[in-house]
Design an enzyme around this catalytic site. Structure first.
Site, mmCIF file in Angstrom:
data_model
loop_
_atom_site.group_PDB
_atom_site.id
_atom_site.type_symbol
_atom_site.label_atom_id
_atom_site.label_comp_id
_atom_site.label_asym_id
_atom_site.label_seq_id
_atom_site.Cartn_x
_atom_site.Cartn_y
_atom_site.Cartn_z
ATOM 1 N N ASN A 16 0.833 -1.204 0.000
ATOM 2 C CA ASN A 16 0.000 0.000 0.000
ATOM 3 C C ASN A 16 0.862 1.246 0.000
ATOM 4 O O ASN A 16 1.957 1.265 0.560
ATOM 5 C CB ASN A 16 -0.983 -0.022 1.186
ATOM 6 C CG ASN A 16 -0.421 0.673 2.416
ATOM 7 O OD1 ASN A 16 -0.490 1.896 2.548
ATOM 8 N ND2 ASN A 16 0.159 -0.118 3.323
ATOM 9 N N PHE A 60 -1.775 8.146 4.283
ATOM 10 C CA PHE A 60 -2.575 8.752 5.369
ATOM 11 C C PHE A 60 -3.843 9.427 4.850
ATOM 12 O O PHE A 60 -4.167 10.561 5.224
ATOM 13 C CB PHE A 60 -1.747 9.775 6.163
ATOM 14 C CG PHE A 60 -0.722 9.199 7.106
ATOM 15 C CD1 PHE A 60 -0.659 7.837 7.389
ATOM 16 C CD2 PHE A 60 0.206 10.031 7.728
ATOM 17 C CE1 PHE A 60 0.288 7.330 8.273
ATOM 18 C CE2 PHE A 60 1.162 9.537 8.609
ATOM 19 C CZ PHE A 60 1.208 8.190 8.882
ATOM 20 N N SER A 90 5.270 5.169 8.851
ATOM 21 C CA SER A 90 4.688 4.960 7.530
ATOM 22 C C SER A 90 5.721 5.327 6.474
ATOM 23 O O SER A 90 6.333 6.395 6.554
ATOM 24 C CB SER A 90 3.448 5.831 7.327
ATOM 25 O OG SER A 90 3.108 5.809 5.948
ATOM 26 N N ASN A 145 4.931 6.042 3.504
ATOM 27 C CA ASN A 145 4.207 6.719 2.419
ATOM 28 C C ASN A 145 4.010 8.215 2.629
ATOM 29 O O ASN A 145 3.342 8.866 1.838
ATOM 30 C CB ASN A 145 2.850 6.036 2.216
ATOM 31 C CG ASN A 145 3.035 4.571 1.851
ATOM 32 O OD1 ASN A 145 3.859 4.241 1.008
ATOM 33 N ND2 ASN A 145 2.297 3.687 2.510
ATOM 34 N N THR A 146 4.566 8.748 3.705
ATOM 35 C CA THR A 146 4.616 10.201 3.882
ATOM 36 C C THR A 146 6.099 10.549 3.846
ATOM 37 O O THR A 146 6.840 10.194 4.767
ATOM 38 C CB THR A 146 3.972 10.616 5.226
ATOM 39 O OG1 THR A 146 2.585 10.276 5.189
ATOM 40 C CG2 THR A 146 4.124 12.107 5.479
ATOM 41 N N LYS A 155 5.029 3.453 17.329
ATOM 42 C CA LYS A 155 5.084 2.401 16.291
ATOM 43 C C LYS A 155 6.254 2.655 15.351
ATOM 44 O O LYS A 155 6.363 3.730 14.767
ATOM 45 C CB LYS A 155 3.775 2.371 15.503
ATOM 46 C CG LYS A 155 3.728 1.259 14.463
ATOM 47 C CD LYS A 155 2.339 1.058 13.925
ATOM 48 C CE LYS A 155 2.294 0.008 12.846
ATOM 49 N NZ LYS A 155 0.948 -0.162 12.303
ATOM 50 N N ASN A 197 5.619 -1.570 11.466
ATOM 51 C CA ASN A 197 4.856 -1.122 10.298
ATOM 52 C C ASN A 197 5.282 -1.946 9.063
ATOM 53 O O ASN A 197 6.004 -2.928 9.189
ATOM 54 C CB ASN A 197 5.111 0.381 10.090
ATOM 55 C CG ASN A 197 3.879 1.094 9.568
ATOM 56 O OD1 ASN A 197 3.280 0.636 8.593
ATOM 57 N ND2 ASN A 197 3.503 2.191 10.194
ATOM 58 N N GLY A 206 2.596 -9.769 9.347
ATOM 59 C CA GLY A 206 2.553 -11.104 8.770
ATOM 60 C C GLY A 206 1.937 -12.172 9.646
ATOM 61 O O GLY A 206 2.082 -13.368 9.363
HETATM 62 C C1 LIG Z 1 -3.773 -0.876 3.430
HETATM 63 C C2 LIG Z 1 -2.959 -0.654 4.661
HETATM 64 C C3 LIG Z 1 -3.039 0.554 5.302
HETATM 65 C C4 LIG Z 1 -2.297 0.777 6.460
HETATM 66 N N1 LIG Z 1 -2.404 1.974 7.107
HETATM 67 C C5 LIG Z 1 -1.748 2.168 8.278
HETATM 68 C C6 LIG Z 1 -1.898 3.378 8.991
HETATM 69 O O1 LIG Z 1 -2.650 4.280 8.602
HETATM 70 N N2 LIG Z 1 -1.202 3.531 10.139
HETATM 71 C C7 LIG Z 1 -0.364 2.552 10.631
HETATM 72 O O2 LIG Z 1 0.243 2.727 11.687
HETATM 73 N N3 LIG Z 1 -0.216 1.386 9.960
HETATM 74 C C8 LIG Z 1 -0.883 1.179 8.815
HETATM 75 N N4 LIG Z 1 -0.734 -0.010 8.155
HETATM 76 C C9 LIG Z 1 0.223 -1.014 8.679
HETATM 77 C C10 LIG Z 1 -0.456 -2.080 9.541
HETATM 78 O O3 LIG Z 1 -1.066 -1.519 10.680
HETATM 79 C C11 LIG Z 1 0.574 -3.146 9.971
HETATM 80 O O4 LIG Z 1 1.556 -2.535 10.774
HETATM 81 C C12 LIG Z 1 1.263 -3.805 8.790
HETATM 82 O O5 LIG Z 1 0.377 -3.980 7.720
HETATM 83 C C13 LIG Z 1 1.847 -5.175 9.154
HETATM 84 O O6 LIG Z 1 0.847 -6.059 9.622
HETATM 85 P P1 LIG Z 1 0.120 -7.146 8.657
HETATM 86 O O7 LIG Z 1 1.196 -7.879 7.931
HETATM 87 O O8 LIG Z 1 -0.688 -7.995 9.581
HETATM 88 O O9 LIG Z 1 -0.754 -6.342 7.734
HETATM 89 C C14 LIG Z 1 -1.454 -0.246 6.981
HETATM 90 C C15 LIG Z 1 -1.392 -1.474 6.316
HETATM 91 C C16 LIG Z 1 -2.130 -1.694 5.181
HETATM 92 C C17 LIG Z 1 -2.042 -3.036 4.485
#
Ligand SMILES: Cc1cc2nc3c(=O)[nH]c(=O)nc-3n(C[C@H](O)[C@H](O)[C@H](O)COP(=O)(O)O)c2cc1C
Length: 346
Positions: free
Chosen positions: A107, A111, A172, A174-175, A207, A236, A286
Site C-alpha cells: 500500500n 494517510f 509509515s 508513504n509520507t 510504532k 509497520n 505477517g
Molecule cells: C492498506 C494498509 C493501510 C495501512 N495503514 C496504516 C496506517 O494508517 N497507520 C499505521 O500505523 N499502519 C498502517 N498499516 C500497517 C499495519 O497496521 C501493519 O503494521 C502492517 O500492515 C503489518 O501487519 P500485517 O502484515 O498484519 O498487515 C497499513 C497497512 C495496510 C495493508
C-alpha cells in the site's frame, strides 16, 4: 466458514473497492457480537484490560467507522487511524495492491483520512456498549505540514481523551520524510513535546518500522525509556522487497502480510534484546495463524495485531487464532498469555 465461497467475488474488485465493501458489510452486520471469554486470553497491559491479545491493526478502520464491531470478530482491542489533524486525500489511486501469490499487500495510501475533528465526532457518537474492548488511536502528521511535531501534539490533545491508548506513528513509508522522526535527535524532540500534550496517565505507544539498523534500535530503546513511552509496536510495513512472485511486486509503498512475518519477528527479538525486557512490546507483521501469534508472544510481545491476513483468511481469523492460542497455552502448561510472554528470550 463462508469466506472461501465469497473470496473470488471479493477478489473480483480492486483491492481498495473490496476494502470499502468490507467496511460497509461490517457496519450492517454483526448485531449479535461474539464475546471473548477465555480466561487464559485475558491480559492486563499498560493499566488496561484486554479480553484477548489479538488486535485489529491500524489502516483497516482509518476513520473510526466500524471499531465498535471489531470485538464481534474476535479482536481483543482495536486501533483506528492513522488520523492526522487535517483531513487529507492521500495518494492517487491505485494505491493498494493484493499480491495474491505471496499472500501479501503493498500500500501507498499516504494517510488518507477524514481528519481529527470528524473522527473525534464519530467516536463520541458511538454507543458505549460498542466499546467492549480497548480503543487505540494512531496519530500522524499531515503531508504538507510545516511543523510535523506540532501535528502530533494537536492530534494527541484532541484525540487522547477519547482513546484508551494513543500510538505515535512515525513509521509509515508513504509520507515522505516521516521515518526520519525515528532518528535520535528528532525522536527526543517529538517524544518530549507529544508526551507533554497527553493527558496524565494516558498510555502512549510508539510504532516503528522494521527497516532499522542495530544502532537505530539502541537509540529508540534509550529514548522510549527516557520519555516513559508505555510500549513499542513492532512493526509497520517494510520498504524492502524480498523475493516475490506477484506481478504487483514492483509497486512502490509498504509491503505487509506473509513476506513481512520473519522480518517483523526478528525486529521484535532485536528490540527485546536491546531493551533487556525493560520495554513492553506489541508484535505486528505477517501474523496469519495461532502459531504466528504464539511465536511473537513467546519472543516477547504482550499483545499482537494483524491486518493483511484478513484479506486471505477472512474476517473471522482472530476468532480462530484465539481458539488456537488457548490450545497452545494448554499444550505448554501456561495458565495465561502473560506466562508465555518472552519465554523464548529467557
Ligand atoms: C492498506 C494498509 C493501510 C495501512 N495503514 C496504516 C496506517 O494508517 N497507520 C499505521 O500505523 N499502519 C498502517 N498499516 C500497517 C499495519 O497496521 C501493519 O503494521 C502492517 O500492515 C503489518 O501487519 P500485517 O502484515 O498484519 O498487515 C497499513 C497497512 C495496510 C495493508
Amino acid at each position: 466458514m463462508l469466506y472461501p465461497l465469497f473470496k473470488p467475488l471479493i477478489f473480483a474488485f480492486d483491492a481498495e473497492s473490496a476494502h470499502g465493501l468490507s467496511l460497509a458489510a461490517l457496519r450492517a452486520l454483526l448485531r449479535r457480537p461474539h464475546i471473548l471469554q477465555s480466561p487464559e486470553l485475558r491480559t492486563e497491559f499498560a493499566g488496561l484490560h484486554f479480553p484477548g491479545p489479538v488486535g485489529l491493526a491500524p489502516g483497516y478502520d482509518k476513520n473510526a467507522e466500524i471499531f465498535t464491531k471489531a470485538h464481534g470478530l474476535g479482536f481483543g482491542f482495536v486501533e483506528i487511524g492513522t488520523v492526522t489533524p487535517l483531513p487529507q486525500a492521500g495518494n492517487p489511486r491505485p494505491r493498494l495492491f493484493r499480491l495474491v501469490e505471496d499472500r501479501a499487500v503493498i500500500n501507498r495510501m499516504g494517510f488518507n483520512n477524514d481528519g481529527m475533528e470528524a473522527v473525534a465526532r464519530r467516536i463520541a457518537m458511538a454507543d458505549s456498549a460498542g466499546r467492549a474492548v480497548p480503543l487505540g488511536i494512531n496519530i500522524g502528521a499531515n503531508k504538507d505540514s510545516a511543523d510535523r511535531i506540532a501535528d502530533y501534539e494537536k492530534a494527541m490533545a484532541r484525540l487522547a481523551p477519547l482513546a484508551d491508548y494513543v500510538t505515535i506513528n512515525i513509521s509509515s513509508p508513504n509520507t515522505p520524510g516521516l521515518r526520519a522522526l525515528q532518528h535520535k535527535g528528532a525522536l527526543d524532540d517529538l517524544l518530549v513535546r507529544v508526551k507533554a500534550a497527553a493527558p496524565l496517565g494516558k498510555p502512549v505507544f510508539l510504532k516503528v518500522a522494521p527497516d532499522l539498523e542495530p544502532a537505530d534500535i539502541d537509540d529508540i530503546v534509550a529514548s522510549v525509556i527516557e520519555h516513559r513511552i508505555d510500549a513499542l509496536i513492532i512493526s509497520n510495513t517494510t520498504v524492502l522487497r524480498p523475493t516475490l512472485r506477484s506481478h504487483h511486486a514492483g509497486e512502490a509503498g509498504g509491503l505487509s502480510g506473509a513476506p513481512l512475518r520473519d522480518l517483523a519477528q526478528q525486529r521484535l527479538i532485536d528490540f527485546r534484546k536491546a531493551s533487556g525486557g525493560e520495554v513492553s512490546l506489541i508484535g505486528v507483521g505477517g501474523i496469519a495463524s495461532a502459531e504466528d501469534a504464539y511465536a511473537r508472544i513467546r519472543a516477547g510481545a504482550s499483545l499482537v495485531q494483524l491486518y493483511s491476513a484478513l484479506v486471505y483468511e477472512g474476517p473471522y481469523l482472530a476468532r480462530r487464532i484465539n481458539a488456537g492460542l488457548v490450545a497452545l497455552l494448554q499444550r505448554d502448561g501456561f495458565a495465561s498469555i502473560g506466562e508465555a510472554v518472552g519465554v523464548d528470550c529467557k
